[in-house]
Design a protein around this motif. Structure first.
Motif, PDB file in Angstrom:
ATOM      1  N   GLU A  45       0.836  -1.205   0.000  1.00 34.74           N
ATOM      2  CA  GLU A  45       0.000   0.000   0.000  1.00 34.74           C
ATOM      3  C   GLU A  45       0.872   1.256   0.000  1.00 34.74           C
ATOM      4  O   GLU A  45       0.563   2.233  -0.685  1.00 34.74           O
ATOM      5  N   MET A  46       1.966   1.232   0.737  1.00 31.74           N
ATOM      6  CA  MET A  46       2.882   2.379   0.744  1.00 31.74           C
ATOM      7  C   MET A  46       3.495   2.570  -0.648  1.00 31.74           C
ATOM      8  O   MET A  46       3.695   3.696  -1.086  1.00 31.74           O
ATOM      9  N   ARG A  47       3.745   1.484  -1.353  1.00 32.27           N
ATOM     10  CA  ARG A  47       4.259   1.571  -2.719  1.00 32.27           C
ATOM     11  C   ARG A  47       3.200   2.187  -3.636  1.00 32.27           C
ATOM     12  O   ARG A  47       3.508   3.008  -4.497  1.00 32.27           O
ATOM     13  N   ARG A  48       1.942   1.821  -3.463  1.00 33.97           N
ATOM     14  CA  ARG A  48       0.861   2.401  -4.271  1.00 33.97           C
ATOM     15  C   ARG A  48       0.790   3.909  -4.033  1.00 33.97           C
ATOM     16  O   ARG A  48       0.688   4.695  -4.977  1.00 33.97           O
ATOM     17  N   ARG A  49       0.893   4.334  -2.780  1.00 38.00           N
ATOM     18  CA  ARG A  49       0.854   5.760  -2.445  1.00 38.00           C
ATOM     19  C   ARG A  49       2.066   6.487  -3.035  1.00 38.00           C
ATOM     20  O   ARG A  49       1.934   7.597  -3.557  1.00 38.00           O
ATOM     21  N   TYR A  50       3.222   5.875  -2.925  1.00 40.75           N
ATOM     22  CA  TYR A  50       4.465   6.423  -3.493  1.00 40.75           C
ATOM     23  C   TYR A  50       4.305   6.623  -5.001  1.00 40.75           C
ATOM     24  O   TYR A  50       4.598   7.704  -5.526  1.00 40.75           O
ATOM     25  N   ASP A  51       3.833   5.602  -5.696  1.00 36.12           N
ATOM     26  CA  ASP A  51       3.636   5.694  -7.149  1.00 36.12           C
ATOM     27  C   ASP A  51       2.681   6.830  -7.503  1.00 36.12           C
ATOM     28  O   ASP A  51       2.936   7.599  -8.437  1.00 36.12           O
ATOM     29  N   ALA A  52       1.583   6.952  -6.771  1.00 31.98           N
ATOM     30  CA  ALA A  52       0.597   7.997  -7.052  1.00 31.98           C
ATOM     31  C   ALA A  52       1.198   9.389  -6.851  1.00 31.98           C
ATOM     32  O   ALA A  52       0.960  10.294  -7.668  1.00 31.98           O
ATOM     33  N   LEU A  53       1.978   9.570  -5.801  1.00 36.28           N
ATOM     34  CA  LEU A  53       2.598  10.873  -5.559  1.00 36.28           C
ATOM     35  C   LEU A  53       3.572  11.233  -6.676  1.00 36.28           C
ATOM     36  O   LEU A  53       3.550  12.352  -7.191  1.00 36.28           O
ATOM     37  N   LEU A  54       4.422  10.285  -7.038  1.00 39.05           N
ATOM     38  CA  LEU A  54       5.403  10.584  -8.082  1.00 39.05           C
ATOM     39  C   LEU A  54       4.732  10.820  -9.426  1.00 39.05           C
ATOM     40  O   LEU A  54       5.127  11.718 -10.175  1.00 39.05           O
ATOM     41  N   GLN A  55       3.695  10.042  -9.749  1.00 38.79           N
ATOM     42  CA  GLN A  55       2.976  10.243 -11.009  1.00 38.79           C
ATOM     43  C   GLN A  55       2.302  11.605 -11.053  1.00 38.79           C
ATOM     44  O   GLN A  55       2.150  12.193 -12.117  1.00 38.79           O
ATOM     45  N   GLY A  56       1.914  12.122  -9.894  1.00 35.30           N
ATOM     46  CA  GLY A  56       1.267  13.430  -9.824  1.00 35.30           C
ATOM     47  C   GLY A  56       2.244  14.596  -9.770  1.00 35.30           C
ATOM     48  O   GLY A  56       1.818  15.749  -9.646  1.00 35.30           O
ATOM     49  N   GLY A  57       3.550  14.303  -9.826  1.00 33.75           N
ATOM     50  CA  GLY A  57       4.545  15.364  -9.789  1.00 33.75           C
ATOM     51  C   GLY A  57       4.750  15.974  -8.418  1.00 33.75           C
ATOM     52  O   GLY A  57       5.220  17.110  -8.298  1.00 33.75           O
ATOM     53  N   HIS A  58       4.399  15.223  -7.376  1.00 34.28           N
ATOM     54  CA  HIS A  58       4.530  15.722  -6.008  1.00 34.28           C
ATOM     55  C   HIS A  58       5.896  15.370  -5.430  1.00 34.28           C
ATOM     56  O   HIS A  58       6.358  14.240  -5.580  1.00 34.28           O
ATOM     57  N   PRO A  59       6.553  16.324  -4.755  1.00 33.14           N
ATOM     58  CA  PRO A  59       7.865  16.043  -4.176  1.00 33.14           C
ATOM     59  C   PRO A  59       7.784  15.053  -3.018  1.00 33.14           C
ATOM     60  O   PRO A  59       6.851  15.097  -2.208  1.00 33.14           O
ATOM     61  N   TYR A  60       8.785  14.174  -2.957  1.00 34.15           N
ATOM     62  CA  TYR A  60       8.864  13.140  -1.915  1.00 34.15           C
ATOM     63  C   TYR A  60      10.350  13.003  -1.596  1.00 34.15           C
ATOM     64  O   TYR A  60      11.159  12.660  -2.455  1.00 34.15           O
ATOM     65  N   LEU A  61      10.726  13.301  -0.359  1.00 31.35           N
ATOM     66  CA  LEU A  61      12.123  13.356   0.044  1.00 31.35           C
ATOM     67  C   LEU A  61      12.408  12.437   1.224  1.00 31.35           C
ATOM     68  O   LEU A  61      11.502  12.134   2.009  1.00 31.35           O
ATOM     69  N   VAL A  62      13.656  12.031   1.354  1.00 31.72           N
ATOM     70  CA  VAL A  62      14.097  11.264   2.517  1.00 31.72           C
ATOM     71  C   VAL A  62      15.338  11.919   3.102  1.00 31.72           C
ATOM     72  O   VAL A  62      16.101  12.582   2.394  1.00 31.72           O
ATOM     73  N   ALA A  63      15.522  11.717   4.405  1.00 28.05           N
ATOM     74  CA  ALA A  63      16.736  12.157   5.100  1.00 28.05           C
ATOM     75  C   ALA A  63      17.494  10.897   5.501  1.00 28.05           C
ATOM     76  O   ALA A  63      16.927   9.992   6.125  1.00 28.05           O
ATOM     77  N   THR A  64      18.771  10.847   5.116  1.00 26.32           N
ATOM     78  CA  THR A  64      19.588   9.681   5.414  1.00 26.32           C
ATOM     79  C   THR A  64      20.916  10.112   6.023  1.00 26.32           C
ATOM     80  O   THR A  64      21.378  11.231   5.820  1.00 26.32           O
ATOM     81  N   THR A  65      21.508   9.192   6.735  1.00 26.60           N
ATOM     82  CA  THR A  65      22.891   9.323   7.169  1.00 26.60           C
ATOM     83  C   THR A  65      23.511   7.948   6.967  1.00 26.60           C
ATOM     84  O   THR A  65      22.969   6.948   7.450  1.00 26.60           O
ATOM     85  N   GLY A  66      24.564   7.898   6.191  1.00 29.17           N
ATOM     86  CA  GLY A  66      25.114   6.603   5.819  1.00 29.17           C
ATOM     87  C   GLY A  66      24.056   5.792   5.109  1.00 29.17           C
ATOM     88  O   GLY A  66      23.403   6.278   4.186  1.00 29.17           O
ATOM     89  N   ASP A  67      23.838   4.569   5.572  1.00 35.35           N
ATOM     90  CA  ASP A  67      22.817   3.699   4.986  1.00 35.35           C
ATOM     91  C   ASP A  67      21.481   3.772   5.724  1.00 35.35           C
ATOM     92  O   ASP A  67      20.555   3.043   5.390  1.00 35.35           O
ATOM     93  N   GLU A  68      21.381   4.628   6.733  1.00 38.48           N
ATOM     94  CA  GLU A  68      20.180   4.678   7.568  1.00 38.48           C
ATOM     95  C   GLU A  68      19.217   5.765   7.097  1.00 38.48           C
ATOM     96  O   GLU A  68      19.602   6.932   6.952  1.00 38.48           O
ATOM     97  N   LEU A  69      17.969   5.385   6.867  1.00 32.03           N
ATOM     98  CA  LEU A  69      16.923   6.338   6.528  1.00 32.03           C
ATOM     99  C   LEU A  69      16.317   6.828   7.846  1.00 32.03           C
ATOM    100  O   LEU A  69      15.800   6.039   8.630  1.00 32.03           O
ATOM    101  N   LEU A  70      16.436   8.136   8.111  1.00 31.36           N
ATOM    102  CA  LEU A  70      16.007   8.713   9.385  1.00 31.36           C
ATOM    103  C   LEU A  70      14.603   9.299   9.342  1.00 31.36           C
ATOM    104  O   LEU A  70      13.972   9.472  10.377  1.00 31.36           O
TER     105      LEU A  70
END
Length: 180
Positions: A45-70
Protein backbone atom coordinates in the motif's frame (compact mmCIF):
# COMPACT_ATOMS: atom_id res chain seq x y z
CA UNK A 1 23.66 12.34 18.92
CA UNK A 2 22.71 14.16 15.70
CA UNK A 3 24.59 13.31 12.54
CA UNK A 4 27.30 15.73 11.45
CA UNK A 5 25.98 18.37 9.06
CA UNK A 6 27.95 16.86 6.18
CA UNK A 7 26.73 13.33 7.02
CA UNK A 8 23.01 14.12 6.73
CA UNK A 9 21.68 13.92 3.21
CA UNK A 10 18.24 14.94 1.99
CA UNK A 11 17.43 13.46 -1.40
CA UNK A 12 14.49 12.38 -3.53
CA UNK A 13 12.91 9.11 -2.46
CA UNK A 14 13.84 5.89 -4.26
CA UNK A 15 11.75 2.74 -4.56
CA UNK A 16 14.14 0.78 -2.34
CA UNK A 17 13.48 3.28 0.51
CA UNK A 18 9.94 1.98 0.93
CA UNK A 19 10.68 -0.76 3.47
CA UNK A 20 12.25 1.78 5.84
CA UNK A 21 9.49 4.32 5.15
CA UNK A 22 6.86 1.68 5.90
CA UNK A 23 8.56 0.86 9.23
CA UNK A 24 8.75 4.54 10.25
CA UNK A 25 5.11 5.09 9.36
CA UNK A 26 4.05 1.87 11.09
CA UNK A 27 5.55 3.16 14.35
CA UNK A 28 3.83 6.56 13.89
CA UNK A 29 0.44 4.93 13.27
CA UNK A 30 0.71 2.55 16.23
CA UNK A 31 2.18 4.96 18.78
CA UNK A 32 1.45 8.53 17.69
CA UNK A 33 -1.33 10.90 16.72
CA UNK A 34 0.23 12.60 13.68
CA UNK A 35 -1.69 10.15 11.50
CA UNK A 36 -5.32 9.32 12.04
CA UNK A 37 -4.84 5.87 10.53
CA UNK A 38 -5.45 3.10 13.06
CA UNK A 39 -3.96 0.14 11.20
CA UNK A 40 -0.54 0.56 9.58
CA UNK A 41 -0.60 0.08 5.82
CA UNK A 42 1.42 -2.68 4.20
CA UNK A 43 4.53 -2.03 2.15
CA UNK A 44 2.45 -2.76 -0.96
CA UNK A 45 0.00 0.00 0.00
CA UNK A 46 2.88 2.38 0.74
CA UNK A 47 4.26 1.57 -2.72
CA UNK A 48 0.86 2.40 -4.27
CA UNK A 49 0.85 5.76 -2.44
CA UNK A 50 4.46 6.42 -3.49
CA UNK A 51 3.64 5.69 -7.15
CA UNK A 52 0.60 8.00 -7.05
CA UNK A 53 2.60 10.87 -5.56
CA UNK A 54 5.40 10.58 -8.08
CA UNK A 55 2.98 10.24 -11.01
CA UNK A 56 1.27 13.43 -9.82
CA UNK A 57 4.54 15.36 -9.79
CA UNK A 58 4.53 15.72 -6.01
CA UNK A 59 7.86 16.04 -4.18
CA UNK A 60 8.86 13.14 -1.91
CA UNK A 61 12.12 13.36 0.04
CA UNK A 62 14.10 11.26 2.52
CA UNK A 63 16.74 12.16 5.10
CA UNK A 64 19.59 9.68 5.41
CA UNK A 65 22.89 9.32 7.17
CA UNK A 66 25.11 6.60 5.82
CA UNK A 67 22.82 3.70 4.99
CA UNK A 68 20.18 4.68 7.57
CA UNK A 69 16.92 6.34 6.53
CA UNK A 70 16.01 8.71 9.39
CA UNK A 71 12.82 10.25 8.04
CA UNK A 72 10.77 11.26 5.04
CA UNK A 73 8.52 14.05 3.84
CA UNK A 74 6.21 14.52 0.92
CA UNK A 75 3.80 17.10 -0.43
CA UNK A 76 0.63 15.35 -1.51
CA UNK A 77 -2.61 16.63 -2.97
CA UNK A 78 -4.58 18.65 -0.43
CA UNK A 79 -7.89 17.55 -1.94
CA UNK A 80 -8.71 15.64 -5.14
CA UNK A 81 -10.85 18.23 -6.94
CA UNK A 82 -9.22 20.16 -9.78
CA UNK A 83 -9.52 23.60 -8.19
CA UNK A 84 -7.12 22.42 -5.44
CA UNK A 85 -4.42 21.24 -7.90
CA UNK A 86 -1.98 24.02 -6.89
CA UNK A 87 -2.31 23.32 -3.17
CA UNK A 88 -0.41 20.57 -1.37
CA UNK A 89 -0.44 19.11 2.12
CA UNK A 90 2.85 18.33 3.79
CA UNK A 91 3.59 15.09 5.65
CA UNK A 92 6.74 14.52 7.69
CA UNK A 93 7.63 11.39 9.65
CA UNK A 94 10.85 10.65 11.52
CA UNK A 95 12.23 7.43 12.95
CA UNK A 96 11.75 7.44 16.74
CA UNK A 97 15.48 7.86 17.46
CA UNK A 98 15.74 10.75 14.99
CA UNK A 99 13.17 13.02 16.61
CA UNK A 100 14.14 16.23 18.37
CA UNK A 101 17.38 16.67 16.39
CA UNK A 102 16.36 19.28 13.81
CA UNK A 103 15.75 16.76 11.02
CA UNK A 104 12.07 17.65 10.68
CA UNK A 105 13.04 21.27 10.07
CA UNK A 106 15.57 20.34 7.41
CA UNK A 107 13.09 18.04 5.69
CA UNK A 108 10.28 20.60 5.76
CA UNK A 109 12.58 23.35 4.43
CA UNK A 110 13.66 21.11 1.56
CA UNK A 111 10.04 20.09 0.90
CA UNK A 112 8.92 23.74 0.74
CA UNK A 113 11.67 24.45 -1.80
CA UNK A 114 10.83 21.37 -3.89
CA UNK A 115 7.09 22.12 -3.90
CA UNK A 116 7.78 25.72 -4.91
CA UNK A 117 10.05 24.58 -7.75
CA UNK A 118 7.33 22.16 -8.89
CA UNK A 119 4.93 25.11 -9.27
CA UNK A 120 2.65 24.56 -6.27
CA UNK A 121 1.24 27.75 -4.70
CA UNK A 122 -0.02 26.88 -1.22
CA UNK A 123 1.09 24.35 1.38
CA UNK A 124 -1.24 23.18 4.11
CA UNK A 125 -0.04 21.60 7.33
CA UNK A 126 -2.69 19.34 8.85
CA UNK A 127 -1.26 18.57 12.26
CA UNK A 128 -2.90 15.69 14.06
CA UNK A 129 -3.32 16.62 17.70
CA UNK A 130 -3.26 20.18 19.00
CA UNK A 131 -1.03 18.84 21.80
CA UNK A 132 1.75 18.23 19.24
CA UNK A 133 3.35 21.60 19.97
CA UNK A 134 6.72 20.68 18.43
CA UNK A 135 5.08 20.23 15.01
CA UNK A 136 3.04 23.42 15.39
CA UNK A 137 6.17 25.40 16.35
CA UNK A 138 8.13 23.85 13.47
CA UNK A 139 5.51 24.89 10.93
CA UNK A 140 5.22 28.39 12.43
CA UNK A 141 9.00 28.84 12.30
CA UNK A 142 8.94 28.16 8.55
CA UNK A 143 6.22 30.67 7.70
CA UNK A 144 3.01 28.72 8.27
CA UNK A 145 0.20 30.60 9.98
CA UNK A 146 -2.64 29.00 11.92
CA UNK A 147 -5.90 29.00 9.99
CA UNK A 148 -8.10 26.81 12.14
CA UNK A 149 -8.64 23.87 14.42
CA UNK A 150 -11.06 21.03 13.85
CA UNK A 151 -11.83 20.11 17.44
CA UNK A 152 -12.12 16.51 18.58
CA UNK A 153 -12.51 15.06 15.08
CA UNK A 154 -10.45 11.89 15.55
CA UNK A 155 -10.62 9.11 18.14
CA UNK A 156 -7.31 7.37 18.73
CA UNK A 157 -5.47 5.90 21.71
CA UNK A 158 -8.58 6.27 23.85
CA UNK A 159 -9.08 10.00 23.42
CA UNK A 160 -10.49 12.62 21.09
CA UNK A 161 -7.89 14.41 18.94
CA UNK A 162 -7.96 17.79 17.21
CA UNK A 163 -6.59 18.63 13.76
CA UNK A 164 -4.67 21.89 13.54
CA UNK A 165 -4.63 23.59 10.14
CA UNK A 166 -1.72 25.82 9.13
CA UNK A 167 -0.99 27.39 5.74
CA UNK A 168 1.86 29.12 3.92
CA UNK A 169 2.16 30.48 0.40
CA UNK A 170 4.69 29.03 -2.04
CA UNK A 171 6.32 31.10 -4.77
CA UNK A 172 3.82 33.69 -6.03
CA UNK A 173 1.21 32.26 -3.67
CA UNK A 174 -2.16 33.76 -4.44
CA UNK A 175 -0.85 36.93 -6.14
CA UNK A 176 -1.13 35.49 -9.67
CA UNK A 177 -3.10 32.68 -11.33
CA UNK A 178 -1.54 29.21 -10.94
CA UNK A 179 0.39 27.50 -13.68
CA UNK A 180 -0.66 23.99 -12.63
Amino acid sequence: MPPAADDLRIRPVAADDLAAITAIYRHAVLHGTASFEIEPPSEAEMRRRYDALLQGGHPYLVATTGDELLGYAYAGPYRPRAAYRSTVEDSIYLAPGAQGRGLGRRLLQALIEAATEAGFRQMIGVIGDSQHQASIRLHASLGFRPVGIFEKVGWKHGRWIDSVLMQRPLGDGMSTPPSL
